[in-house]
Design a protein around this motif. Structure first.
Motif, PDB file in Angstrom:
ATOM      1  N   MET A   1       0.829  -1.202   0.000  1.00 12.22           N
ATOM      2  CA  MET A   1       0.000   0.000   0.000  1.00 12.22           C
ATOM      3  C   MET A   1       0.869   1.261   0.000  1.00 12.22           C
ATOM      4  SD  MET A   1      -3.190   1.097   0.295  1.00 12.22           S
ATOM      5  CE  MET A   1      -4.095   2.493   0.855  1.00 12.22           C
ATOM      6  N   ALA A   2       1.860   1.306   0.854  1.00 11.47           N
ATOM      7  CA  ALA A   2       2.706   2.486   0.958  1.00 11.47           C
ATOM      8  C   ALA A   2       3.526   2.688  -0.312  1.00 11.47           C
ATOM      9  CB  ALA A   2       3.622   2.371   2.167  1.00 11.47           C
ATOM     10  N   ASN A   3       3.945   1.586  -0.942  1.00  7.61           N
ATOM     11  CA  ASN A   3       4.726   1.678  -2.175  1.00  7.61           C
ATOM     12  C   ASN A   3       3.894   2.296  -3.296  1.00  7.61           C
ATOM     13  OD1 ASN A   3       7.022   1.391  -3.692  1.00  7.61           O
ATOM     14  ND2 ASN A   3       6.554  -0.706  -4.292  1.00  7.61           N
ATOM     15  N   HIS A   4       2.615   1.930  -3.345  1.00 14.52           N
ATOM     16  CA  HIS A   4       1.721   2.479  -4.360  1.00 14.52           C
ATOM     17  C   HIS A   4       1.546   3.991  -4.167  1.00 14.52           C
ATOM     18  CE1 HIS A   4      -1.522   2.806  -7.205  1.00 14.52           C
ATOM     19  NE2 HIS A   4      -2.320   3.290  -6.275  1.00 14.52           N
ATOM     20  N   LEU A   5       1.400   4.424  -2.923  1.00  7.44           N
ATOM     21  CA  LEU A   5       1.264   5.852  -2.652  1.00  7.44           C
ATOM     22  C   LEU A   5       2.540   6.604  -3.000  1.00  7.44           C
ATOM     23  CD1 LEU A   5      -0.671   5.834   0.734  1.00  7.44           C
ATOM     24  CD2 LEU A   5      -1.525   6.511  -1.503  1.00  7.44           C
ATOM     25  N   LYS A   6       3.667   5.996  -2.713  1.00  8.10           N
ATOM     26  CA  LYS A   6       4.950   6.621  -3.021  1.00  8.10           C
ATOM     27  C   LYS A   6       5.083   6.825  -4.535  1.00  8.10           C
ATOM     28  CE  LYS A   6       9.876   6.125  -2.223  1.00  8.10           C
ATOM     29  NZ  LYS A   6      10.925   5.323  -1.587  1.00  8.10           N
ATOM     30  N   GLU A   7       4.678   5.826  -5.313  1.00  8.09           N
ATOM     31  CA  GLU A   7       4.717   5.935  -6.771  1.00  8.09           C
ATOM     32  C   GLU A   7       3.802   7.056  -7.262  1.00  8.09           C
ATOM     33  OE1 GLU A   7       3.703   2.154  -8.399  1.00  8.09           O
ATOM     34  OE2 GLU A   7       5.452   1.162  -7.534  1.00  8.09           O
ATOM     35  N   GLN A   8       2.628   7.176  -6.664  1.00  6.38           N
ATOM     36  CA  GLN A   8       1.695   8.238  -7.039  1.00  6.38           C
ATOM     37  C   GLN A   8       2.284   9.616  -6.764  1.00  6.38           C
ATOM     38  OE1 GLN A   8      -1.904   7.326  -4.816  1.00  6.38           O
ATOM     39  NE2 GLN A   8      -2.974   6.943  -6.750  1.00  6.38           N
ATOM     40  N   VAL A   9       2.907   9.766  -5.614  1.00  9.26           N
ATOM     41  CA  VAL A   9       3.484  11.054  -5.228  1.00  9.26           C
ATOM     42  C   VAL A   9       4.632  11.416  -6.166  1.00  9.26           C
ATOM     43  CG1 VAL A   9       4.745  12.271  -3.409  1.00  9.26           C
ATOM     44  CG2 VAL A   9       2.742  10.902  -2.834  1.00  9.26           C
ATOM     45  N   ILE A  10       5.484  10.459  -6.482  1.00  4.69           N
ATOM     46  CA  ILE A  10       6.607  10.721  -7.386  1.00  4.69           C
ATOM     47  C   ILE A  10       6.105  11.078  -8.781  1.00  4.69           C
ATOM     48  CG2 ILE A  10       8.581   9.651  -8.550  1.00  4.69           C
ATOM     49  CD1 ILE A  10       9.083   8.112  -5.916  1.00  4.69           C
ATOM     50  N   LYS A  11       5.105  10.360  -9.248  1.00  7.21           N
ATOM     51  CA  LYS A  11       4.524  10.658 -10.564  1.00  7.21           C
ATOM     52  C   LYS A  11       3.909  12.056 -10.576  1.00  7.21           C
ATOM     53  CE  LYS A  11       1.128   9.131 -13.898  1.00  7.21           C
ATOM     54  NZ  LYS A  11      -0.032   8.304 -14.144  1.00  7.21           N
ATOM     55  N   LEU A  12       3.213  12.408  -9.510  1.00  9.24           N
ATOM     56  CA  LEU A  12       2.606  13.738  -9.392  1.00  9.24           C
ATOM     57  C   LEU A  12       3.689  14.816  -9.421  1.00  9.24           C
ATOM     58  CD1 LEU A  12       0.108  15.530  -8.795  1.00  9.24           C
ATOM     59  CD2 LEU A  12       0.597  15.171  -6.374  1.00  9.24           C
ATOM     60  N   TYR A  13       4.759  14.613  -8.678  1.00  6.86           N
ATOM     61  CA  TYR A  13       5.845  15.596  -8.634  1.00  6.86           C
ATOM     62  C   TYR A  13       6.469  15.780 -10.022  1.00  6.86           C
ATOM     63  CZ  TYR A  13       9.942  18.132  -6.990  1.00  6.86           C
ATOM     64  OH  TYR A  13      10.897  19.085  -6.789  1.00  6.86           O
ATOM     65  N   LYS A  14       6.731  14.682 -10.703  1.00  7.21           N
ATOM     66  CA  LYS A  14       7.339  14.761 -12.034  1.00  7.21           C
ATOM     67  C   LYS A  14       6.414  15.459 -13.029  1.00  7.21           C
ATOM     68  CE  LYS A  14      10.429  10.793 -11.795  1.00  7.21           C
ATOM     69  NZ  LYS A  14      10.759   9.478 -12.368  1.00  7.21           N
ATOM     70  N   THR A  15       5.134  15.164 -12.953  1.00  5.32           N
ATOM     71  CA  THR A  15       4.168  15.791 -13.858  1.00  5.32           C
ATOM     72  C   THR A  15       4.090  17.289 -13.602  1.00  5.32           C
ATOM     73  OG1 THR A  15       2.863  13.749 -13.907  1.00  5.32           O
ATOM     74  CG2 THR A  15       1.775  15.754 -14.655  1.00  5.32           C
ATOM     75  N   LEU A  16       4.013  17.666 -12.348  1.00  4.57           N
ATOM     76  CA  LEU A  16       3.952  19.093 -12.017  1.00  4.57           C
ATOM     77  C   LEU A  16       5.247  19.799 -12.407  1.00  4.57           C
ATOM     78  CD1 LEU A  16       2.118  18.956  -8.597  1.00  4.57           C
ATOM     79  CD2 LEU A  16       1.308  20.090 -10.664  1.00  4.57           C
TER      80      LEU A  16
END
Length: 89
Positions: A1-16
């Protein structure tokens, strides 16, 4: 679960970060604000709170895209519409 959230946050940061290249006040200004926003919430551990923050980030992405599309539309309109010339409609 935590790994999935970490991936989402990293993807969000890169997109922004990518979208911030064309920010009207400059890429450096946007990058600084982006980094401070992410650093402010770096110690958050509650998965529900992280999901809310990611959803807010997705909203910011949509707002930035709308800003860029509007700017592009205005540039095209200015380029092809002559306010001095009256149409015969």
């Amino acid at each position: 679960m935590a790994n999935h959230l970490k991936e989402q946050v990293i993807k969000l940061y890169k997109t922004l970060l990518y979208l911030g290249r064309d920010y009207p006040q400059g890429a450096a200004y946007f990058r600084g604000r982006l980094k401070s926003a992410f650093m402010k919430n770096k110690d958050e551990m509650d998965p529900e709170k992280i999901q809310k923050l990611v959803a807010r980030g997705d909203f910011v992405i949509k707002e930035l895209e709308a800003l860029y599309f509007l700017r592009k539309y205005r540039a095209m309109k200015k380029r092809y519409f002559d306010p001095e010339k009256k149409s015969d409609i």
